[in-house]
Design a protein around this motif. Structure first.
Motif, PDB file in Angstrom:
ATOM      1  N   THR A   1      -3.706   2.309  -6.397  1.00  0.00           N
ATOM      2  CA  THR A   1      -4.212   0.939  -6.560  1.00  0.00           C
ATOM      3  C   THR A   1      -3.185  -0.104  -6.133  1.00  0.00           C
ATOM      4  O   THR A   1      -3.291  -1.268  -6.513  1.00  0.00           O
ATOM      5  CB  THR A   1      -4.623   0.687  -8.026  1.00  0.00           C
ATOM      6  OG1 THR A   1      -3.482   0.878  -8.866  1.00  0.00           O
ATOM      7  CG2 THR A   1      -5.748   1.600  -8.460  1.00  0.00           C
ATOM      8  N   THR A   2      -2.216   0.295  -5.330  1.00  0.00           N
ATOM      9  CA  THR A   2      -1.156  -0.643  -4.967  1.00  0.00           C
ATOM     10  C   THR A   2      -1.642  -1.757  -4.034  1.00  0.00           C
ATOM     11  O   THR A   2      -0.985  -2.783  -3.942  1.00  0.00           O
ATOM     12  CB  THR A   2       0.033   0.082  -4.305  1.00  0.00           C
ATOM     13  OG1 THR A   2      -0.420   0.770  -3.146  1.00  0.00           O
ATOM     14  CG2 THR A   2       0.698   1.039  -5.271  1.00  0.00           C
ATOM     15  N   CYS A   3      -2.766  -1.561  -3.375  1.00  0.00           N
ATOM     16  CA  CYS A   3      -3.265  -2.594  -2.452  1.00  0.00           C
ATOM     17  C   CYS A   3      -4.329  -3.471  -3.083  1.00  0.00           C
ATOM     18  O   CYS A   3      -4.973  -4.259  -2.394  1.00  0.00           O
ATOM     19  CB  CYS A   3      -3.818  -1.950  -1.187  1.00  0.00           C
ATOM     20  SG  CYS A   3      -5.387  -1.082  -1.434  1.00  0.00           S
ATOM     21  N   LYS A   4      -4.514  -3.378  -4.391  1.00  0.00           N
ATOM     22  CA  LYS A   4      -5.639  -4.090  -5.007  1.00  0.00           C
ATOM     23  C   LYS A   4      -5.571  -5.592  -4.779  1.00  0.00           C
ATOM     24  O   LYS A   4      -4.500  -6.183  -4.664  1.00  0.00           O
ATOM     25  CB  LYS A   4      -5.751  -3.777  -6.490  1.00  0.00           C
ATOM     26  CG  LYS A   4      -4.822  -4.542  -7.375  1.00  0.00           C
ATOM     27  CD  LYS A   4      -5.118  -4.237  -8.816  1.00  0.00           C
ATOM     28  CE  LYS A   4      -4.049  -4.825  -9.706  1.00  0.00           C
ATOM     29  NZ  LYS A   4      -4.281  -4.491 -11.099  1.00  0.00           N
TER      30      LYS A   4
ATOM     31  N   ASN B   1       1.726  -6.172  -7.879  1.00  0.00           N
ATOM     32  CA  ASN B   1       1.571  -5.814  -6.474  1.00  0.00           C
ATOM     33  C   ASN B   1       2.312  -6.772  -5.546  1.00  0.00           C
ATOM     34  O   ASN B   1       2.112  -6.743  -4.348  1.00  0.00           O
ATOM     35  CB  ASN B   1       0.081  -5.780  -6.117  1.00  0.00           C
ATOM     36  CG  ASN B   1      -0.675  -4.820  -6.979  1.00  0.00           C
ATOM     37  OD1 ASN B   1      -1.119  -5.199  -8.057  1.00  0.00           O
ATOM     38  ND2 ASN B   1      -0.803  -3.587  -6.563  1.00  0.00           N
TER      39      ASN B   1
ATOM     40  N   GLU C   1     -13.066   3.404  -5.596  1.00  0.00           N
ATOM     41  CA  GLU C   1     -13.010   2.196  -6.418  1.00  0.00           C
ATOM     42  C   GLU C   1     -13.777   2.379  -7.724  1.00  0.00           C
ATOM     43  O   GLU C   1     -13.306   1.975  -8.787  1.00  0.00           O
ATOM     44  CB  GLU C   1     -13.569   1.003  -5.643  1.00  0.00           C
ATOM     45  CG  GLU C   1     -12.675   0.574  -4.494  1.00  0.00           C
ATOM     46  CD  GLU C   1     -13.285  -0.525  -3.674  1.00  0.00           C
ATOM     47  OE1 GLU C   1     -12.684  -1.618  -3.639  1.00  0.00           O
ATOM     48  OE2 GLU C   1     -14.353  -0.314  -3.066  1.00  0.00           O
TER      49      GLU C   1
ATOM     50  N   ARG D   1      -8.115   1.767 -14.139  1.00  0.00           N
ATOM     51  CA  ARG D   1      -7.021   1.403 -13.227  1.00  0.00           C
ATOM     52  C   ARG D   1      -7.379   0.205 -12.353  1.00  0.00           C
ATOM     53  O   ARG D   1      -6.513  -0.400 -11.742  1.00  0.00           O
ATOM     54  CB  ARG D   1      -6.626   2.607 -12.378  1.00  0.00           C
ATOM     55  CG  ARG D   1      -6.015   3.714 -13.245  1.00  0.00           C
ATOM     56  CD  ARG D   1      -5.593   4.913 -12.470  1.00  0.00           C
ATOM     57  NE  ARG D   1      -4.557   4.581 -11.501  1.00  0.00           N
ATOM     58  CZ  ARG D   1      -4.192   5.420 -10.532  1.00  0.00           C
ATOM     59  NH1 ARG D   1      -4.756   6.608 -10.422  1.00  0.00           N
ATOM     60  NH2 ARG D   1      -3.249   5.066  -9.681  1.00  0.00           N
ATOM     61  N   LEU D   2      -8.655  -0.130 -12.273  1.00  0.00           N
ATOM     62  CA  LEU D   2      -9.146  -1.373 -11.682  1.00  0.00           C
ATOM     63  C   LEU D   2     -10.002  -2.042 -12.743  1.00  0.00           C
ATOM     64  O   LEU D   2     -10.691  -1.368 -13.508  1.00  0.00           O
ATOM     65  CB  LEU D   2     -10.011  -1.114 -10.442  1.00  0.00           C
ATOM     66  CG  LEU D   2      -9.342  -0.766  -9.129  1.00  0.00           C
ATOM     67  CD1 LEU D   2     -10.405  -0.540  -8.047  1.00  0.00           C
ATOM     68  CD2 LEU D   2      -8.367  -1.828  -8.677  1.00  0.00           C
TER      69      LEU D   2
ATOM     70  N   HIS E   1       0.870  -1.179   0.000  1.00  0.00           N
ATOM     71  CA  HIS E   1       0.000   0.000   0.000  1.00  0.00           C
ATOM     72  C   HIS E   1       0.904   1.225   0.000  1.00  0.00           C
ATOM     73  O   HIS E   1       1.885   1.289   0.720  1.00  0.00           O
ATOM     74  CB  HIS E   1      -0.961   0.021   1.189  1.00  0.00           C
ATOM     75  CG  HIS E   1      -0.290   0.086   2.520  1.00  0.00           C
ATOM     76  ND1 HIS E   1      -0.091   1.269   3.183  1.00  0.00           N
ATOM     77  CD2 HIS E   1       0.246  -0.873   3.298  1.00  0.00           C
ATOM     78  CE1 HIS E   1       0.521   1.029   4.339  1.00  0.00           C
ATOM     79  NE2 HIS E   1       0.744  -0.276   4.424  1.00  0.00           N
TER      80      HIS E   1
ATOM     81  N   GLU F   1     -11.684  -6.731  -9.381  1.00  0.00           N
ATOM     82  CA  GLU F   1     -10.597  -6.192  -8.559  1.00  0.00           C
ATOM     83  C   GLU F   1     -11.177  -5.182  -7.590  1.00  0.00           C
ATOM     84  O   GLU F   1     -12.084  -4.426  -7.937  1.00  0.00           O
ATOM     85  CB  GLU F   1      -9.520  -5.533  -9.426  1.00  0.00           C
ATOM     86  CG  GLU F   1      -8.802  -6.498 -10.322  1.00  0.00           C
ATOM     87  CD  GLU F   1      -7.741  -5.851 -11.196  1.00  0.00           C
ATOM     88  OE1 GLU F   1      -6.880  -6.580 -11.702  1.00  0.00           O
ATOM     89  OE2 GLU F   1      -7.769  -4.606 -11.379  1.00  0.00           O
ATOM     90  N   ARG F   2     -10.644  -5.177  -6.387  1.00  0.00           N
ATOM     91  CA  ARG F   2     -11.071  -4.237  -5.349  1.00  0.00           C
ATOM     92  C   ARG F   2      -9.828  -3.688  -4.659  1.00  0.00           C
ATOM     93  O   ARG F   2      -8.752  -4.274  -4.725  1.00  0.00           O
ATOM     94  CB  ARG F   2     -11.949  -4.939  -4.297  1.00  0.00           C
ATOM     95  CG  ARG F   2     -13.270  -5.492  -4.795  1.00  0.00           C
ATOM     96  CD  ARG F   2     -14.306  -4.421  -5.077  1.00  0.00           C
ATOM     97  NE  ARG F   2     -14.575  -3.540  -3.950  1.00  0.00           N
ATOM     98  CZ  ARG F   2     -15.518  -3.727  -3.028  1.00  0.00           C
ATOM     99  NH1 ARG F   2     -16.294  -4.782  -3.076  1.00  0.00           N
ATOM    100  NH2 ARG F   2     -15.686  -2.853  -2.047  1.00  0.00           N
ATOM    101  N   LEU F   3     -10.009  -2.579  -3.965  1.00  0.00           N
ATOM    102  CA  LEU F   3      -8.929  -2.031  -3.149  1.00  0.00           C
ATOM    103  C   LEU F   3      -9.053  -2.619  -1.748  1.00  0.00           C
ATOM    104  O   LEU F   3     -10.099  -2.494  -1.107  1.00  0.00           O
ATOM    105  CB  LEU F   3      -9.013  -0.502  -3.083  1.00  0.00           C
ATOM    106  CG  LEU F   3      -8.853   0.241  -4.399  1.00  0.00           C
ATOM    107  CD1 LEU F   3      -8.949   1.749  -4.156  1.00  0.00           C
ATOM    108  CD2 LEU F   3      -7.531  -0.101  -5.060  1.00  0.00           C
TER     109      LEU F   3
END
Length: 108
Positions: free
Chosen positions: A45-48, A99, A65, A73-74, A36, A78-80
């Motif tokens: 979006t690093t924690c997706k 990631n 989101e 970008r998602l 993150h 995919e979720r954060l």
């Protein structure tokens, strides 16, 4: 009881006694590194997480989101991790290719 299964971490199962917690909080509370970069604020979006199953067990997508989905970008599924809450039930997720941490061994 909320449970997270991380497929490409050798199907690691994480149980939480807390409900209505962010996915990333549950992961970090169990001593697992999860990327993150924005301080868990939903600004990157690093924690997706790549959601493989259990979508109905998560809170609805947040504005952040939805904005990232609209921007591309998602992707669907995919979720954060810093935005999605897990009130109950199980989710099965994967760490995305971009990631992953270099110091962690992943399974495929």
């Amino acid at each position: 009881m909320p449970q997270i299964v991380i497929e490409n971490l050798f199907n690691l199962r994480i149980n939480s006694i807390s409900i209505h917690r962010k996915v990333i909080e549950i992961i970090h509370e169990n001593g697992i590194d999860w990327m993150h970069a924005c301080g868990k604020k939903g600004r990157c979006t690093t924690c997706k997480i790549i959601l493989k199953s259990g979508e109905d067990n998560l809170s609805p997508p947040t504005k952040s989101e939805l904005d990232f989905l609209e921007q591309g970008r998602l992707k669907a599924g995919e979720r954060l991790a810093c935005q999605a809450e897990l009130p109950a039930g199980e989710i099965v997720v994967r760490v995305g290719k971009f990631n992953k941490f270099p110091h962690i061994e992943y399974s495929e």
